[in-house]
Write an enzyme that holds these catalytic residues in place. Structure first.
Site, PDB file in Angstrom:
ATOM      1  CG  HIS A   1       8.822   1.378   3.460  1.00 25.67           C
ATOM      2  ND1 HIS A   1      10.268   0.909   2.156  1.00 25.67           N
ATOM      3  CD2 HIS A   1       9.507   0.263   4.691  1.00 25.67           C
ATOM      4  CE1 HIS A   1      11.215   0.479   3.523  1.00 25.67           C
ATOM      5  NE2 HIS A   1      11.066  -0.024   4.480  1.00 25.67           N
ATOM      6  N   GLY A   2       8.733   3.777   0.691  1.00 29.30           N
ATOM      7  CA  GLY A   2       9.503   4.564  -0.254  1.00 29.30           C
ATOM      8  C   GLY A   2      11.011   3.550  -1.065  1.00 29.30           C
ATOM      9  CG  ASP A   3      14.863   1.711   0.372  1.00 26.55           C
ATOM     10  OD1 ASP A   3      14.822   1.897  -1.376  1.00 26.55           O
ATOM     11  OD2 ASP A   3      15.872   2.217   0.748  1.00 26.55           O
ATOM     12  CG  LEU A   4       8.052  -2.410   0.290  1.00 27.43           C
ATOM     13  CD1 LEU A   4       8.231  -2.643   2.669  1.00 27.43           C
ATOM     14  CD2 LEU A   4       7.114  -2.820   0.450  1.00 27.43           C
TER      15      LEU A   4
ATOM     16  CG  ASN B   1      15.600  -1.250   2.755  1.00 28.56           C
ATOM     17  OD1 ASN B   1      16.153  -1.391   3.479  1.00 28.56           O
ATOM     18  ND2 ASN B   1      15.328  -0.104   2.819  1.00 28.56           N
TER      19      ASN B   1
END
Length: 278
Positions: free
Chosen positions: A166-169, A173
């Site tokens: 995901h990279g921005d969990l 979000n």
């Protein structure tokens, strides 16, 4: 004059192409325009990219096919029409109201669904090595970033369990989708070691509202570390090293943007993680 004619032309073009009706106010972020819409009777969210980096996230959300993440109804280069969250739950509010342990568990379980093996070819994603370049570029001129850069290079040189990330969990979000449960939105679309996706938990929800400290409170990192390790089976030491690397990267972004308040949160968590490692 129609309501959509007051929007940026890129937004109007997609509303016309997908026959959408406005159902809320336009939100403009650094990376996207976001608008609640309806397609006939179906509520949805329209996202239109303002920067090229967004498109890897759109591809990944489409690839997840509604498993652990919001469903995608339509997608194209630079635009996405997706499922709209319908529930009243809010992970940040849970965390601030004494339910941080449960919020952490929900984030972990969502990440596990996203990381589960899937058939078919992977979409085109950002390699984690490239994602860390801002840290490596700023570290020589910022001594506070040097430990994170050193640890990040070691981790990236020998990754484990590589998968789409995901990279921005974080708390804002992963949303409550009612009967569909808690689902992720807004991925960056990265490829790398799965441990990385859990590091963001440890700096939030503070980064979204620095006036309400939680992640930086004494004992909170240790409590979260125990929960995440138990939920994921990850080694606590490995998690701590990724927390050090991640907080350095996040701080580098904030330093570059001139946001000293959020950079200080990242660096406080970074220092706590390094103390636990030592």
């Amino acid at each position: 004059m129609s309501a959509s004619s007051r929007f940026p032309p890129q937004v109007t073009a997609w509303m016309e192409r997908w026959r959408l009706q406005r159902d809320g106010a336009l939100l403009t972020t650094h990376s996207s325009w976001v608008l609640a819409v309806r397609q006939g009777d179906m509520p949805a969210m329209l996202k239109v990219a303002r920067i090229p980096d967004e498109e890897a996230g759109y591809r990944l959300l489409t690839w997840w096919d509604g498993q652990g993440a919001a469903r995608v109804f339509a997608s194209a280069a630079g635009a996405l029409l997706m499922e709209r969250a319908s529930g009243a739950g809010d992970l940040a509010q849970m965390a601030w109201s004494g339910q941080d342990d449960e919020a952490c568990r929900i984030l972990c379980r969502t990440a596990a669904r996203l990381h589960a093996p899937r058939s078919g070819p992977l979409p085109d994603l950002h390699p984690l090595q490239e994602w860390f370049q801002p840290l490596f570029q700023l570290a020589p001129d910022h001594a506070a970033l040097a430990p994170a850069a050193r640890v990040a290079r070691q981790l990236l040189a020998a990754p484990r369990e590589v998968c789409p990330l995901h990279g921005d969990l974080h708390h804002e979000n992963v949303l409550d989708f009612g009967d569909r449960g808690w689902l992720a939105i807004d991925p960056h679309g990265l490829l790398g070691e799965r441990t990385f996706d859990y590091a963001n938990i440890f700096t939030n929800p503070d980064l979204s509202d620095p006036s309400r400290p939680l992640a930086v409170l004494p004992g909170r990192l240790e409590a979260r570390l125990g929960i995440v390790a138990a939920e994921t089976g990850l080694e606590p030491e490995r998690l701590l090293r990724w927390i050090v690397a991640w907080t350095g990267l996040s701080a580098a972004w904030f330093i570059d943007d001139g946001d000293g308040e959020c950079a200080a949160i990242d660096l406080a968590v970074n220092a706590m993680a390094r103390r636990l490692l030592n």
